[in-house]
Scaffold this motif. Sequence first.
Motif, PDB file in Angstrom:
ATOM      1  N   TRP A 279     -41.461  -0.609  32.229  1.00  0.00           N
ATOM      2  CA  TRP A 279     -40.391  -1.184  32.049  1.00  0.00           C
ATOM      3  C   TRP A 279     -39.022  -0.481  32.413  1.00  0.00           C
ATOM      4  O   TRP A 279     -38.835   0.561  32.235  1.00  0.00           O
ATOM      5  CB  TRP A 279     -40.256  -1.578  30.555  1.00  0.00           C
ATOM      6  N   ALA A 280     -38.220  -1.072  33.053  1.00  0.00           N
ATOM      7  CA  ALA A 280     -36.934  -0.486  33.293  1.00  0.00           C
ATOM      8  C   ALA A 280     -36.160  -0.366  31.896  1.00  0.00           C
ATOM      9  O   ALA A 280     -36.355  -1.487  31.096  1.00  0.00           O
ATOM     10  CB  ALA A 280     -36.105  -1.391  34.132  1.00  0.00           C
ATOM     11  N   PRO A 281     -35.618   0.810  31.553  1.00  0.00           N
ATOM     12  CA  PRO A 281     -34.969   0.965  30.214  1.00  0.00           C
ATOM     13  C   PRO A 281     -34.065   0.123  29.891  1.00  0.00           C
ATOM     14  O   PRO A 281     -33.204  -0.559  30.671  1.00  0.00           O
ATOM     15  CB  PRO A 281     -34.550   2.292  30.396  1.00  0.00           C
ATOM     16  N   HIS A 282     -34.098  -0.322  28.518  1.00  0.00           N
ATOM     17  CA  HIS A 282     -33.126  -1.314  27.962  1.00  0.00           C
ATOM     18  C   HIS A 282     -32.938  -0.787  26.400  1.00  0.00           C
ATOM     19  O   HIS A 282     -33.960  -0.213  25.981  1.00  0.00           O
ATOM     20  CB  HIS A 282     -33.780  -2.637  27.911  1.00  0.00           C
ATOM     21  N   ALA A 283     -31.784  -0.983  25.989  1.00  0.00           N
ATOM     22  CA  ALA A 283     -31.454  -0.653  24.515  1.00  0.00           C
ATOM     23  C   ALA A 283     -32.254  -0.944  23.482  1.00  0.00           C
ATOM     24  O   ALA A 283     -32.665  -0.580  22.469  1.00  0.00           O
ATOM     25  CB  ALA A 283     -30.022  -0.992  24.227  1.00  0.00           C
TER      26      ALA A 283
END
Lengths: 308, 65
Positions: A279-283
Amino acid sequence: MTNGHLTPKAGQPAQPPAIFDRTLLRQRQDRASKAFADHDFLHRHIAEDVIDRLETIIRTFHRAAFLGPGAHYITEALTPASDVSHVVSGAFSPAMARLGTDGAPRLTADEEALPFADSSLDLIVSMMALQSVNKLPEALARMRAALRPDGLLIAAFPGERSLHELRDSLYRAESEITGGVSPRLSPFTAIKDAGGLMQRAGLALPVADLIRLPVTYRNPMTLLADLRGMGETSVLTGRRKQTLRKDVLVRAMEIYAETWPADGGGVTATFEIVMLTGWAPHASQQKPLKPGSAKASLEDAVKSAEKD
Amino acid sequence: MSDHTAPDNSVDPKLLEILVCPVSRGPLRYDRNAAELISDKAKLAYPIRDGMPIMLEAEARRLDD
């Protein structure tokens, strides 16, 4: 080292030479597109697996790119539960990219230089393409950059043990007859390296699974014909300098038939597919807390545990 | 797809929104008449064949101005 001396290594070139001949690959895949439907079992299998994965993920993918030979099978198999709205389907070979009648827009693109804007996609599926990319870490980093935060990458490509029977037969036949060996099959990525590659590309929560598919062929030559039909015969640079001798091929086919007979006739061939997801990083994603951010002291926790 | 009237060589607008030049990573201009996607930064024109952009440097036309 028996003599205790280290022999100096030959100077390493500054740029690693290209392992895969991408122009040859494109020609192979253009040609393979003509009768692809006769040799697509692997691609269809991967497409089904991708759909299963998408169905279990509760979220909407507004923008998706399906890339690689056979990518159109994913579009064709999409269900309402997979929740994908806008799809672009593409491949490195224009003829391969055009296959399918699903109506999704088509694109010819090179995995080594993807033409997507940063943060433009929610989902990328790479199907049977990364095995012949020269700079795999860069290709993965490009895909990650094209994803929006919390975007998903699924990449399917042959694993290390794929076609080990064929590789071994060719190796044994060649060393028996010529006394030397040259690589005839591309090296495939080991699953243990796959997760690390994802992390290096900045993808979070990486998972690598393996699909193992034993296939029975009438004889080893039908396996070779199937590989040709997929457009997956070797594109190693330099392989054309040393063409496979006929006597070596004949002996390899003998060794194959003797060593890996299938129950009930024919021979066995192992196809192993690495399924990478990241996954593309996300908070919002789970991640370890920063050191020093704890709200309770460890000392207190130990003390209270001792009292119990 | 219900839209049967679309001209042969037009590119899906949703696709155009997300494409950049694979060489320069810069923006592209859509030249509908020439059926090309033009990268001013890389001085390359990528062909569109039957509505499909061919985003390969090897297939692009070099702009020499």
